[in-house]
Design a protein around this motif. Structure first.
Motif, PDB file in Angstrom:
ATOM      1  N   TYR A  50      40.312  38.869  26.821  1.00 12.67           N
ATOM      2  CA  TYR A  50      40.934  37.844  27.662  1.00 12.67           C
ATOM      3  C   TYR A  50      42.442  37.840  27.462  1.00 12.67           C
ATOM      4  CZ  TYR A  50      36.071  36.653  27.395  1.00 12.67           C
ATOM      5  OH  TYR A  50      34.705  36.746  27.413  1.00 12.67           O
ATOM      6  N   CYS A  51      43.140  37.840  28.570  1.00 16.52           N
ATOM      7  CA  CYS A  51      44.600  37.913  28.545  1.00 16.52           C
ATOM      8  C   CYS A  51      45.202  36.753  27.754  1.00 16.52           C
ATOM      9  CB  CYS A  51      45.093  37.891  29.979  1.00 16.52           C
ATOM     10  SG  CYS A  51      46.875  37.827  30.135  1.00 16.52           S
ATOM     11  N   TYR A  52      46.193  37.057  26.971  1.00 16.81           N
ATOM     12  CA  TYR A  52      46.830  36.056  26.097  1.00 16.81           C
ATOM     13  C   TYR A  52      47.492  34.927  26.897  1.00 16.81           C
ATOM     14  CZ  TYR A  52      51.505  37.632  27.287  1.00 16.81           C
ATOM     15  OH  TYR A  52      52.653  37.903  27.968  1.00 16.81           O
ATOM     16  N   HIS A  53      47.835  35.210  28.164  1.00 15.59           N
ATOM     17  CA  HIS A  53      48.596  34.230  28.933  1.00 15.59           C
ATOM     18  C   HIS A  53      47.740  33.036  29.350  1.00 15.59           C
ATOM     19  CE1 HIS A  53      50.398  32.994  32.985  1.00 15.59           C
ATOM     20  NE2 HIS A  53      51.083  32.388  32.036  1.00 15.59           N
ATOM     21  N   ALA A  54      46.619  33.308  30.030  1.00 18.97           N
ATOM     22  CA  ALA A  54      45.764  32.203  30.479  1.00 18.97           C
ATOM     23  C   ALA A  54      44.306  32.632  30.567  1.00 18.97           C
ATOM     24  CB  ALA A  54      46.258  31.670  31.818  1.00 18.97           C
ATOM     25  N   GLY A  55      43.932  33.607  29.744  1.00 14.22           N
ATOM     26  CA  GLY A  55      42.515  33.975  29.638  1.00 14.22           C
ATOM     27  C   GLY A  55      41.980  34.850  30.753  1.00 14.22           C
ATOM     28  N   GLY A  56      42.850  35.508  31.520  1.00 16.79           N
ATOM     29  CA  GLY A  56      42.382  36.413  32.583  1.00 16.79           C
ATOM     30  C   GLY A  56      41.502  37.519  32.016  1.00 16.79           C
ATOM     31  N   MET A  57      40.563  38.001  32.849  1.00 13.95           N
ATOM     32  CA  MET A  57      39.621  39.019  32.371  1.00 13.95           C
ATOM     33  C   MET A  57      40.237  40.404  32.527  1.00 13.95           C
ATOM     34  SD  MET A  57      36.040  37.166  33.174  1.00 13.95           S
ATOM     35  CE  MET A  57      35.112  38.575  33.113  1.00 13.95           C
ATOM     36  N   ILE A  73      47.172  45.812  33.672  1.00 13.13           N
ATOM     37  CA  ILE A  73      47.826  44.749  34.436  1.00 13.13           C
ATOM     38  C   ILE A  73      46.788  43.641  34.607  1.00 13.13           C
ATOM     39  CG2 ILE A  73      49.189  44.226  36.509  1.00 13.13           C
ATOM     40  CD1 ILE A  73      50.131  46.848  35.189  1.00 13.13           C
ATOM     41  N   CYS A  74      47.059  42.507  34.042  1.00 16.06           N
ATOM     42  CA  CYS A  74      46.095  41.406  34.131  1.00 16.06           C
ATOM     43  C   CYS A  74      45.913  41.026  35.602  1.00 16.06           C
ATOM     44  CB  CYS A  74      46.570  40.209  33.326  1.00 16.06           C
ATOM     45  SG  CYS A  74      45.447  38.804  33.500  1.00 16.06           S
ATOM     46  N   PRO A  75      44.655  40.922  36.063  1.00  5.99           N
ATOM     47  CA  PRO A  75      44.447  40.624  37.481  1.00  5.99           C
ATOM     48  C   PRO A  75      44.862  39.198  37.861  1.00  5.99           C
ATOM     49  CG  PRO A  75      42.352  40.727  36.311  1.00  5.99           C
ATOM     50  CD  PRO A  75      43.414  41.139  35.336  1.00  5.99           C
ATOM     51  N   LYS A  76      45.025  38.329  36.874  1.00  8.25           N
ATOM     52  CA  LYS A  76      45.299  36.928  37.216  1.00  8.25           C
ATOM     53  C   LYS A  76      46.756  36.682  37.623  1.00  8.25           C
ATOM     54  CE  LYS A  76      43.190  32.654  35.733  1.00  8.25           C
ATOM     55  NZ  LYS A  76      42.483  31.966  34.665  1.00  8.25           N
ATOM     56  N   HIS A  77      47.707  37.036  36.771  1.00  8.73           N
ATOM     57  CA  HIS A  77      49.124  36.807  37.118  1.00  8.73           C
ATOM     58  C   HIS A  77      49.971  38.068  36.931  1.00  8.73           C
ATOM     59  CE1 HIS A  77      47.545  32.894  35.458  1.00  8.73           C
ATOM     60  NE2 HIS A  77      47.872  32.538  36.689  1.00  8.73           N
ATOM     61  N   LYS A  78      49.287  39.185  36.779  1.00  6.64           N
ATOM     62  CA  LYS A  78      49.956  40.510  36.749  1.00  6.64           C
ATOM     63  C   LYS A  78      50.824  40.768  35.508  1.00  6.64           C
ATOM     64  CE  LYS A  78      48.176  41.296  40.795  1.00  6.64           C
ATOM     65  NZ  LYS A  78      46.843  41.875  40.785  1.00  6.64           N
ATOM     66  N   TYR A  79      50.565  40.089  34.422  1.00  2.00           N
ATOM     67  CA  TYR A  79      51.265  40.434  33.189  1.00  2.00           C
ATOM     68  C   TYR A  79      50.843  41.841  32.769  1.00  2.00           C
ATOM     69  CZ  TYR A  79      53.045  35.708  32.155  1.00  2.00           C
ATOM     70  OH  TYR A  79      53.703  34.514  32.169  1.00  2.00           O
ATOM     71  N   LYS A  80      51.787  42.548  32.137  1.00  4.20           N
ATOM     72  CA  LYS A  80      51.532  43.925  31.744  1.00  4.20           C
ATOM     73  C   LYS A  80      51.420  44.012  30.225  1.00  4.20           C
ATOM     74  CE  LYS A  80      54.066  44.910  35.853  1.00  4.20           C
ATOM     75  NZ  LYS A  80      53.721  43.594  36.409  1.00  4.20           N
TER      76      LYS A  80
HETATM   77 FE1  FES Z   1      46.794  37.205  32.502  1.00  3.17          FE
HETATM   78 FE2  FES Z   1      48.064  35.102  33.444  1.00  3.17          FE
HETATM   79  S1  FES Z   1      46.092  35.208  32.669  1.00  3.17           S
HETATM   80  S2  FES Z   1      48.708  37.142  33.407  1.00  3.17           S
END
Ligand code: FES
Length: 151
Positions: A50-57, A73-80
């Motif tokens: 889970y992405c560190y930013h907001a838990g994106g898969m 590239i996180c599918p939720k907010h595109k963090y790399k």
């Molecule tokens: Fe991954 Fe926001 S949850 S970029």
């Protein structure tokens, strides 16, 4: 009375090499931690799912080479996030430059990565031994599941 086993961090068997290569991405729960195992360009990587930013898969994210490093590239907010180090990368320009040129910068290591080894066609993951808090820890385990549901 049954004795409760202490977590060891592994290494844990996570699958046969051929099967993991075919799957490209697999998730395993190891000691209450969901770990994403990726096979990309002949190398296995393991990092928190889970992405560190907001838990994106992250298993649903694209993988690209950015500034010479493979990143998911996180599918939720595109963090790399770099696959090898769990480093968060972003591109920006410095407005103080007379002719600003976009460059890659690092926010530091945010996503926990784990060690993958392969022995005789079997793949193992050793969970990270670092005790330092990383942002991706927040979304792991039962508490993390509740947090992921909120965002
Ligand atoms: Fe991954 Fe926001 S949850 S970029």
């Amino acid at each position: 009375m049954e004795e409760k086993k202490q977590p060891t961090g592994g290494p844990y068997f996570v699958g046969k090499k051929d099967e993991l290569i075919e799957a490209k991405r697999s998730v395993r729960t190891l000691e209450d931690r969901d770990v994403l195992i990726i096979h990309q360009q002949g190398v296995f990587y393991a990092l928190d799912s889970y992405c560190y930013h907001a838990g994106g898969m992250l298993q649903n994210g694209d993988i690209e080479e950015l500034n010479g490093r493979l990143c998911i590239i996180c599918p939720k907010h595109k963090y790399k996030i770099s696959l090898a180090e769990g480093e968060s990368l972003y591109k920006a320009t410095d407005p103080q430059e007379t002719q600003p040129v976009p460059r890659w910068y690092s926010k530091g290591v945010k996503q926990r990565t784990h060690t993958v080894t392969e022995i005789n066609g079997e793949v193992f993951v050793q969970l990270s031994k670092s005790r330092d808090w990383l942002e991706s820890d927040f979304f792991q385990g039962e508490k993390g599941k509740l947090e992921r549901a909120k965002v």
